[in-house]
Design a protein around this motif. Structure first.
Motif, PDB file in Angstrom:
ATOM      1  N   GLN A 250       0.595  -1.242   0.074  1.00  0.00           N
ATOM      2  CA  GLN A 250      -0.030  -0.041   0.012  1.00  0.00           C
ATOM      3  C   GLN A 250       0.757   1.411  -0.109  1.00  0.00           C
ATOM      4  OE1 GLN A 250       0.076  -2.197   2.390  1.00  0.00           O
ATOM      5  NE2 GLN A 250       0.079  -1.335   4.705  1.00  0.00           N
ATOM      6  N   VAL A 251       2.152   1.291   0.461  1.00  0.00           N
ATOM      7  CA  VAL A 251       3.031   2.366   0.206  1.00  0.00           C
ATOM      8  C   VAL A 251       4.224   2.385  -0.521  1.00  0.00           C
ATOM      9  CG1 VAL A 251       2.334   2.959   2.782  1.00  0.00           C
ATOM     10  CG2 VAL A 251       4.498   1.549   2.232  1.00  0.00           C
ATOM     11  N   ARG A 252       3.985   1.433  -1.669  1.00  0.00           N
ATOM     12  CA  ARG A 252       5.339   1.285  -2.617  1.00  0.00           C
ATOM     13  C   ARG A 252       5.346   2.467  -3.512  1.00  0.00           C
ATOM     14  NH1 ARG A 252       4.470  -5.450  -3.758  1.00  0.00           N
ATOM     15  NH2 ARG A 252       5.234  -5.983  -1.702  1.00  0.00           N
ATOM     16  N   ARG A 253       4.331   2.846  -3.973  1.00  0.00           N
ATOM     17  CA  ARG A 253       4.499   4.343  -4.764  1.00  0.00           C
ATOM     18  C   ARG A 253       4.959   5.174  -4.048  1.00  0.00           C
ATOM     19  NH1 ARG A 253      -0.292   7.565  -7.822  1.00  0.00           N
ATOM     20  NH2 ARG A 253       1.162   8.464  -9.318  1.00  0.00           N
ATOM     21  N   LEU A 254       4.384   5.459  -2.816  1.00  0.00           N
ATOM     22  CA  LEU A 254       4.923   6.618  -1.997  1.00  0.00           C
ATOM     23  C   LEU A 254       6.399   6.340  -1.591  1.00  0.00           C
ATOM     24  CD1 LEU A 254       4.120   9.241  -0.222  1.00  0.00           C
ATOM     25  CD2 LEU A 254       3.339   7.584   1.521  1.00  0.00           C
ATOM     26  N   PHE A 255       6.646   5.195  -1.138  1.00  0.00           N
ATOM     27  CA  PHE A 255       8.082   4.807  -0.962  1.00  0.00           C
ATOM     28  C   PHE A 255       9.101   5.223  -2.059  1.00  0.00           C
ATOM     29  CE2 PHE A 255      11.785   2.129  -0.731  1.00  0.00           C
ATOM     30  CZ  PHE A 255      12.077   2.241   0.530  1.00  0.00           C
ATOM     31  N   SER A 256       8.633   4.898  -3.349  1.00  0.00           N
ATOM     32  CA  SER A 256       9.530   5.025  -4.572  1.00  0.00           C
ATOM     33  C   SER A 256       9.730   6.642  -4.632  1.00  0.00           C
ATOM     34  CB  SER A 256       8.747   4.505  -5.606  1.00  0.00           C
ATOM     35  OG  SER A 256       8.866   2.942  -5.438  1.00  0.00           O
ATOM     36  N   SER A 257       8.649   7.343  -4.531  1.00  0.00           N
ATOM     37  CA  SER A 257       8.630   8.524  -4.730  1.00  0.00           C
ATOM     38  C   SER A 257       9.646   9.439  -3.629  1.00  0.00           C
ATOM     39  CB  SER A 257       7.067   9.257  -4.798  1.00  0.00           C
ATOM     40  OG  SER A 257       6.715   9.343  -3.623  1.00  0.00           O
ATOM     41  N   ALA A 258       9.571   8.883  -2.443  1.00  0.00           N
ATOM     42  CA  ALA A 258      10.239   9.549  -1.534  1.00  0.00           C
ATOM     43  C   ALA A 258      11.822   9.351  -1.623  1.00  0.00           C
ATOM     44  CB  ALA A 258       9.556   9.099  -0.203  1.00  0.00           C
ATOM     45  N   MET A 259      11.962   8.246  -2.276  1.00  0.00           N
ATOM     46  CA  MET A 259      13.441   7.714  -2.097  1.00  0.00           C
ATOM     47  C   MET A 259      14.493   8.557  -2.674  1.00  0.00           C
ATOM     48  SD  MET A 259      13.952   5.105  -0.054  1.00  0.00           S
ATOM     49  CE  MET A 259      12.380   6.220   0.811  1.00  0.00           C
ATOM     50  N   PRO A 260      14.231   9.215  -3.795  1.00  0.00           N
ATOM     51  CA  PRO A 260      15.380  10.114  -4.319  1.00  0.00           C
ATOM     52  C   PRO A 260      15.826  11.392  -3.105  1.00  0.00           C
ATOM     53  CG  PRO A 260      13.725   9.942  -5.971  1.00  0.00           C
ATOM     54  CD  PRO A 260      13.187   9.148  -4.679  1.00  0.00           C
ATOM     55  N   GLY A 261      14.764  11.672  -2.527  1.00  0.00           N
ATOM     56  CA  GLY A 261      15.053  12.550  -1.475  1.00  0.00           C
ATOM     57  C   GLY A 261      15.891  11.955  -0.337  1.00  0.00           C
ATOM     58  N   VAL A 262      15.692  10.841   0.156  1.00  0.00           N
ATOM     59  CA  VAL A 262      16.432  10.255   1.035  1.00  0.00           C
ATOM     60  C   VAL A 262      17.800   9.881   0.466  1.00  0.00           C
ATOM     61  CG1 VAL A 262      16.692   7.805   2.225  1.00  0.00           C
ATOM     62  CG2 VAL A 262      14.400   8.962   2.081  1.00  0.00           C
ATOM     63  N   VAL A 263      18.076   9.484  -0.810  1.00  0.00           N
ATOM     64  CA  VAL A 263      19.282   9.334  -1.228  1.00  0.00           C
ATOM     65  C   VAL A 263      20.212  10.859  -1.216  1.00  0.00           C
ATOM     66  CG1 VAL A 263      20.713   8.870  -3.173  1.00  0.00           C
ATOM     67  CG2 VAL A 263      18.712   7.238  -2.708  1.00  0.00           C
ATOM     68  N   ALA A 264      19.341  11.711  -1.590  1.00  0.00           N
ATOM     69  CA  ALA A 264      19.880  13.078  -1.767  1.00  0.00           C
ATOM     70  C   ALA A 264      20.518  13.575  -0.307  1.00  0.00           C
ATOM     71  CB  ALA A 264      19.169  14.130  -2.294  1.00  0.00           C
TER      72      ALA A 264
ATOM     73  N   ALA B 181      22.281  17.349  -6.538  1.00  0.00           N
ATOM     74  CA  ALA B 181      21.361  18.209  -6.870  1.00  0.00           C
ATOM     75  C   ALA B 181      20.253  17.528  -7.809  1.00  0.00           C
ATOM     76  CB  ALA B 181      21.787  19.619  -7.498  1.00  0.00           C
ATOM     77  N   ILE B 182      20.997  17.028  -8.724  1.00  0.00           N
ATOM     78  CA  ILE B 182      20.086  16.377  -9.675  1.00  0.00           C
ATOM     79  C   ILE B 182      19.160  15.145  -9.034  1.00  0.00           C
ATOM     80  CG2 ILE B 182      20.137  14.931 -11.546  1.00  0.00           C
ATOM     81  CD1 ILE B 182      22.872  16.246 -12.611  1.00  0.00           C
ATOM     82  N   VAL B 183      19.705  14.424  -8.200  1.00  0.00           N
ATOM     83  CA  VAL B 183      19.178  13.425  -7.610  1.00  0.00           C
ATOM     84  C   VAL B 183      17.966  14.168  -6.552  1.00  0.00           C
ATOM     85  CG1 VAL B 183      18.916  11.579  -5.635  1.00  0.00           C
ATOM     86  CG2 VAL B 183      20.876  11.891  -7.353  1.00  0.00           C
ATOM     87  N   ALA B 184      18.231  14.996  -6.094  1.00  0.00           N
ATOM     88  CA  ALA B 184      17.133  16.143  -5.320  1.00  0.00           C
ATOM     89  C   ALA B 184      16.003  16.588  -6.206  1.00  0.00           C
ATOM     90  CB  ALA B 184      17.804  17.290  -4.469  1.00  0.00           C
ATOM     91  N   LEU B 185      16.480  17.146  -7.379  1.00  0.00           N
ATOM     92  CA  LEU B 185      15.495  17.400  -8.274  1.00  0.00           C
ATOM     93  C   LEU B 185      14.562  16.310  -8.873  1.00  0.00           C
ATOM     94  CD1 LEU B 185      17.511  20.164 -10.325  1.00  0.00           C
ATOM     95  CD2 LEU B 185      15.692  20.716  -8.791  1.00  0.00           C
ATOM     96  N   VAL B 186      15.058  15.142  -9.126  1.00  0.00           N
ATOM     97  CA  VAL B 186      14.430  13.963  -9.243  1.00  0.00           C
ATOM     98  C   VAL B 186      13.485  13.728  -8.003  1.00  0.00           C
ATOM     99  CG1 VAL B 186      14.533  11.669  -9.635  1.00  0.00           C
ATOM    100  CG2 VAL B 186      15.714  13.021 -10.825  1.00  0.00           C
ATOM    101  N   GLY B 187      13.806  13.786  -7.034  1.00  0.00           N
ATOM    102  CA  GLY B 187      12.754  13.836  -5.972  1.00  0.00           C
ATOM    103  C   GLY B 187      11.705  14.753  -5.680  1.00  0.00           C
ATOM    104  N   VAL B 188      12.026  15.938  -6.030  1.00  0.00           N
ATOM    105  CA  VAL B 188      10.924  17.285  -6.274  1.00  0.00           C
ATOM    106  C   VAL B 188      10.005  16.782  -7.411  1.00  0.00           C
ATOM    107  CG1 VAL B 188      10.453  19.422  -7.018  1.00  0.00           C
ATOM    108  CG2 VAL B 188      12.529  18.906  -5.653  1.00  0.00           C
ATOM    109  N   LEU B 189      10.289  16.218  -8.627  1.00  0.00           N
ATOM    110  CA  LEU B 189       9.462  15.800  -9.512  1.00  0.00           C
ATOM    111  C   LEU B 189       8.621  14.521  -9.112  1.00  0.00           C
ATOM    112  CD1 LEU B 189      11.631  16.092 -12.893  1.00  0.00           C
ATOM    113  CD2 LEU B 189       9.700  17.820 -11.800  1.00  0.00           C
ATOM    114  N   ALA B 190       9.204  13.511  -8.636  1.00  0.00           N
ATOM    115  CA  ALA B 190       8.861  12.296  -8.158  1.00  0.00           C
ATOM    116  C   ALA B 190       7.674  12.716  -6.889  1.00  0.00           C
ATOM    117  CB  ALA B 190       9.712  11.446  -7.588  1.00  0.00           C
ATOM    118  N   THR B 191       7.857  13.483  -6.077  1.00  0.00           N
ATOM    119  CA  THR B 191       6.892  14.106  -4.962  1.00  0.00           C
ATOM    120  C   THR B 191       5.808  14.452  -5.299  1.00  0.00           C
ATOM    121  OG1 THR B 191       8.661  13.909  -3.368  1.00  0.00           O
ATOM    122  CG2 THR B 191       6.800  15.090  -2.708  1.00  0.00           C
ATOM    123  N   ALA B 192       5.981  15.534  -6.502  1.00  0.00           N
ATOM    124  CA  ALA B 192       4.919  16.374  -7.055  1.00  0.00           C
ATOM    125  C   ALA B 192       4.006  15.385  -7.888  1.00  0.00           C
ATOM    126  CB  ALA B 192       5.312  17.419  -7.885  1.00  0.00           C
TER     127      ALA B 192
END
Length: 405
Positions: free
Chosen positions: A221-235, A390-401
């Motif tokens: 139930q949280v896999r999509r949310l988890f995937s979108s949050a991981m770029p931010g965790v990596v950054a 910065a690139i990984v974090a920007l991917v996190g912005v797009l994924a979260t949005a």
């Protein structure tokens, strides 16, 4: 016969445990101390480099192995305290960190330093689950929220305090490494003794050996949310690796700053900003926190890369402040968004998955940076590291949005 009756009727003396409130305060302090010790090596790395004539790659390896050791240990012992009790694992983790401090104290070569970091990583992994659970469970009934806040703030605050403490000692003490590790060894010894008299908060149950089988799971139930949050965790973990493991090398090679206090203050600013944001945003929605966090991480990494390109030290400080705020917001948003969506028995595996991603990013990025620095130089490595973060974090912005609230 009388002797037998005496043994039967005489009550067994119980260990005089501390009150739960005192135990909460003591274990909260111990949790911070574990992370203080983890942040302490940062200002000492240039000192070791000068004493032992080490290449930068060896320093980043000494930093990276800590993340790998923690990464290997967390899936194995992360849930052990649920079966054997909190207190045995708290005592064991603090005692093991004491061993690490003693190895640091007697280190005469990079090999011993790496060994100490490995032991420290395992000790931190053992402490992260048992101490966090104990702090939440020991918190007074009227202040249960305080226990949860301590578990989220302690890692960031501890790392920042550790870097600052070590930096101040390194700035003014003649034998800084000896003084730092001696003080921390005494702290760990005190914490170990204190843990022995802390009340147990978990009932031991069968299955301890089976719990050592690594379990990493992300509920459906949280896999999509988890995937979108991981770029931010990596950054986030890449930026932590940058300021904890690489900034001391960059300051010396690029800015010709030899003062260990400067690098320590940069790390302190970053982690203090993260802890402050985490503590003051409990009313902000997790989705917004993740967006703000990923954006702050991107801006902080860009400021860092700009500091290298423009040779402007103030930009590095600005990057620490903004990036640290991004770490605090992003991690708080990730945990607050994911944890309520899963059942209690699924949370250990979920947290293991989050830390698995984060510490893998930290360890790999630090070691790769150490290998690259020998080929392209400190300035190019640092600028490239900032750009990739910065690139990984920007991917996190797009994924979260792209994920609905």
């Amino acid at each position: 016969m009388t002797a037998v009756l005496d043994r039967v009727t005489t009550p067994v003396a119980r260990r005089p445990y501390l009150s739960r409130t005192v135990g909460f305060a003591g274990m909260s302090a111990a949790m911070v101390a574990i992370l203080v010790a983890a942040g302490a090596p940062t200002p000492l790395l240039p000192i070791y480099q000068a004493q032992w004539a080490l290449p930068p790659s060896m320093l980043t390896l000494a930093f990276g192995v800590y993340a790998f050791a923690l990464l290997a240990a967390i899936p194995v012992i992360g849930s052990l305290s649920d079966y054997v009790g909190r207190r045995p694992l708290m005592i064991g983790s603090l005692a093991l960190d004491l061993v690490a401090m003693l190895v640091f104290l007697s280190s005469t070569s990079i090999g011993w330093l790496i060994a100490a970091r490995v032991v420290q990583g395992v000790a931190t992994a053992a402490a992260s689950s048992s101490l966090s659970a104990a702090v939440v469970e020991l918190a007074p009934e009227r202040h249960k929220k305080l226990g949860a806040q301590m578990t989220s703030m302690a890692p960031l605050a501890g790392l920042g305090i550790g870097a600052l403490f070590s930096g101040v000692v390194a700035q003014y003490a003649s034998d800084a490494a000896f003084a730092v590790w001696l003080v921390l060894a005494a702290v760990m010894a005190l914490g170990t003794a204190f843990a022995a008299f802390t009340p147990e908060t978990a009932t031991p149950k069968p299955g301890a050996l089976a719990s050592l089988i690594p379990r990493v799971s992300v509920p459906a139930q949280v896999r999509r949310l988890f995937s979108s949050a991981m770029p931010g965790v990596v950054a986030s973990f890449m930026l932590m690796a940058l300021y904890l493991g690489l900034v001391p090398v960059v300051l010396r090679a690029v800015f010709h700053v030899s003062s260990p206090l400067v690098g320590a203050l940069a790390a302190f600013v970053m982690f203090t900003a993260g802890a402050a944001v985490s503590a003051t945003t409990s009313s902000v929605r997790p989705h917004r926190l993740r967006l703000v966090g990923a954006s702050g991480l991107a801006i902080g990494a860009i400021l860092f890369a700009g500091a290298i390109g423009a040779h402007a030290l103030p930009l590095l400080w600005a990057g620490a402040l903004v990036g640290g705020a991004g770490i605090g917001a992003g991690f708080a948003g990730t945990t607050r968004g994911l944890v309520p969506e899963v059942a209690q028995h699924q949370r250990a595996g979920l947290f293991t998955a989050i830390y698995l991603v984060g510490y893998l990013a930290m360890g790999v990025s630090a070691v790769v940076a150490g290998l690259v620095i020998g080929a392209v130089g400190a300035a190019s490595m640092a600028a490239g590291f900032g750009a990739v973060t910065a690139i990984v974090a920007l991917v996190g912005v797009l994924a979260t949005a792209g994920v609905k609230r």
